[in-house]
Design an enzyme around this catalytic site. Sequence first.
Site, mmCIF file in Angstrom:
data_model
loop_
_atom_site.group_PDB
_atom_site.id
_atom_site.type_symbol
_atom_site.label_atom_id
_atom_site.label_comp_id
_atom_site.label_asym_id
_atom_site.label_seq_id
_atom_site.Cartn_x
_atom_site.Cartn_y
_atom_site.Cartn_z
ATOM 1 N N LYS A 11 0.721 -1.303 -0.057
ATOM 2 C CA LYS A 11 0.234 -0.121 0.011
ATOM 3 C C LYS A 11 0.988 1.214 0.061
ATOM 4 O O LYS A 11 2.032 1.237 0.298
ATOM 5 C CB LYS A 11 -0.874 0.036 1.199
ATOM 6 C CG LYS A 11 -2.009 -1.173 1.252
ATOM 7 C CD LYS A 11 -2.997 -1.119 2.455
ATOM 8 C CE LYS A 11 -3.795 -2.215 2.259
ATOM 9 N NZ LYS A 11 -5.121 -2.041 3.267
ATOM 10 N N TYR A 51 -12.368 -2.436 -3.748
ATOM 11 C CA TYR A 51 -12.738 -2.713 -2.481
ATOM 12 C C TYR A 51 -14.371 -2.517 -2.489
ATOM 13 O O TYR A 51 -15.195 -2.125 -1.315
ATOM 14 C CB TYR A 51 -12.408 -1.293 -1.432
ATOM 15 C CG TYR A 51 -10.769 -1.664 -1.107
ATOM 16 C CD1 TYR A 51 -10.671 -2.824 -0.286
ATOM 17 C CD2 TYR A 51 -9.769 -0.831 -1.402
ATOM 18 C CE1 TYR A 51 -9.424 -3.074 0.344
ATOM 19 C CE2 TYR A 51 -8.630 -0.979 -0.990
ATOM 20 C CZ TYR A 51 -8.325 -2.289 0.132
ATOM 21 O OH TYR A 51 -7.296 -2.623 0.654
HETATM 22 P P1 ADP Z 1 -8.161 -6.694 5.569
HETATM 23 O O1 ADP Z 1 -7.292 -5.901 4.634
HETATM 24 O O2 ADP Z 1 -7.394 -7.072 6.595
HETATM 25 O O3 ADP Z 1 -8.833 -7.889 4.593
HETATM 26 P P2 ADP Z 1 -10.799 -5.460 5.676
HETATM 27 O O4 ADP Z 1 -11.108 -6.219 4.254
HETATM 28 O O5 ADP Z 1 -11.944 -5.479 6.860
HETATM 29 O O6 ADP Z 1 -9.398 -5.906 6.123
HETATM 30 O O7 ADP Z 1 -10.631 -3.865 5.287
HETATM 31 C C1 ADP Z 1 -10.004 -3.375 4.114
HETATM 32 C C2 ADP Z 1 -9.116 -2.072 4.354
HETATM 33 O O8 ADP Z 1 -10.004 -1.279 4.754
HETATM 34 C C3 ADP Z 1 -8.026 -2.525 5.684
HETATM 35 O O9 ADP Z 1 -6.894 -3.248 5.272
HETATM 36 C C4 ADP Z 1 -7.827 -1.138 5.970
HETATM 37 O O10 ADP Z 1 -6.943 -0.319 5.267
HETATM 38 C C5 ADP Z 1 -9.029 -0.511 5.945
HETATM 39 N N1 ADP Z 1 -9.991 -0.566 7.161
HETATM 40 C C6 ADP Z 1 -10.685 -1.766 7.396
HETATM 41 N N2 ADP Z 1 -11.352 -1.287 8.655
HETATM 42 C C7 ADP Z 1 -11.150 0.109 8.799
HETATM 43 C C8 ADP Z 1 -11.511 1.006 9.925
HETATM 44 N N3 ADP Z 1 -12.259 0.587 10.999
HETATM 45 N N4 ADP Z 1 -11.006 2.242 9.828
HETATM 46 C C9 ADP Z 1 -10.185 2.843 8.827
HETATM 47 N N5 ADP Z 1 -9.982 1.763 7.812
HETATM 48 C C10 ADP Z 1 -10.150 0.369 7.817
#
Ligand code: ADP
Length: 142
Positions: A11, A51
């Site tokens: 990232k 996303y």
């Molecule tokens: P991961 O990347 O571990 O699979 P998620 O898919 O839940 O996690 O979330 C995608 C990305 O969104 C995370 O890696 C992080 O960059 C961001 N993110 C997740 N939850 C939050 C939050 N509560 N506040 C801010 N950014 C978040």
Amino acid sequence: MSVERTLCIIKPNAVEDCNIGKIITRYEEEALKIAATRFAKLSKEKAEGFYIEHKSRPFFGSLIAFMTSGPVLIMVLEGENAVEKNREIMGATNPAEAAENTLRKLYAKSLEANAVHGSDSLTSAEREISYFFEKNEIISTH
Ligand code: ADP
Ligand code: MG
């Protein structure tokens, strides 16, 4: 166990902090090999599509702004049990909860700027890999 492919994104915060080399070294040490890679600055549309599952979450707008704030290194990693293995190497989403020596513990700046992305299942990996790479851009390492 079987050989799998997973999508990894280094990232913008980790690129900015010059941690690309250390992160790739870690993957190589853990027997995850690069099968495809591209250095890119994501457009808003490309990041939003990637996303899409988080579109209704309160952090979505901020996440897209962060992911488009600077270049990223996108990689297909290949190896035994690659999906789960990468999740272990990355550590918990929130770096405050990430285990010692995980990439997020070592290189994250915040919950949002958490250094690396890794597919969370084989199904996600297939979607995410094909979102960024054509079949002929992926070179099998096995
Ligand atoms: P991961 O990347 O571990 O699979 P998620 O898919 O839940 O996690 O979330 C995608 C990305 O969104 C995370 O890696 C992080 O960059 C961001 N993110 C997740 N939850 C939050 C939050 N509560 N506040 C801010 N950014 C978040
Ligand atoms: Mg996820």
